[in-house]
Write a protein that holds these residues in place. Sequence first.
Motif, short mmCIF file in Angstrom:
data_model
loop_
_atom_site.label_atom_id
_atom_site.label_comp_id
_atom_site.label_asym_id
_atom_site.label_seq_id
_atom_site.Cartn_x
_atom_site.Cartn_y
_atom_site.Cartn_z
N ARG A 52 -33.30 -32.82 10.79
CA ARG A 52 -33.14 -32.65 9.99
C ARG A 52 -32.82 -31.56 9.67
O ARG A 52 -33.36 -30.62 10.08
CB ARG A 52 -35.13 -32.92 9.26
N LYS A 71 -29.77 -28.48 3.73
CA LYS A 71 -28.69 -28.40 2.46
C LYS A 71 -27.54 -26.65 2.58
O LYS A 71 -26.84 -26.83 2.57
CB LYS A 71 -28.99 -29.11 0.95
N PHE A 115 -33.50 -41.54 4.09
CA PHE A 115 -33.21 -40.32 4.23
C PHE A 115 -31.77 -40.54 5.80
O PHE A 115 -30.54 -40.06 5.10
CB PHE A 115 -33.96 -39.84 5.48
N ARG A 172 -27.70 -35.87 3.34
CA ARG A 172 -28.84 -35.36 4.38
C ARG A 172 -27.33 -35.44 5.66
O ARG A 172 -28.49 -35.35 6.51
CB ARG A 172 -30.15 -35.88 4.05
#
Length: 84
Positions: free
Chosen positions: A6, A9, A57, A63
């Motif tokens: 992950r 931004k 996701f 992302r």
Amino acid sequence: DIEVTRASKSAIAAIENAGGTVTCVHHNRLGLRALLAPEKFERLPKNAKPPPKLMPFYLDYERRGYLSPEIQLRQQKKKLGLSK
């Protein structure tokens, strides 16, 4: 190029502004073990698909999800030597 599970931004923007690329990838237990100790495997396992709950996701280009069409295209171009 950096692969992470992950990224925010702002982190994606900072890396890309510095000339790098970010790809958010999913690793299950076996895949993570293969990354940490590849010498224990005769052949590295393929990446597992993320669970349905996490699929949106990894399909999202904003992302930088590895399953998004834009990232898939970038990886294919790189594999073929068509991009840097």
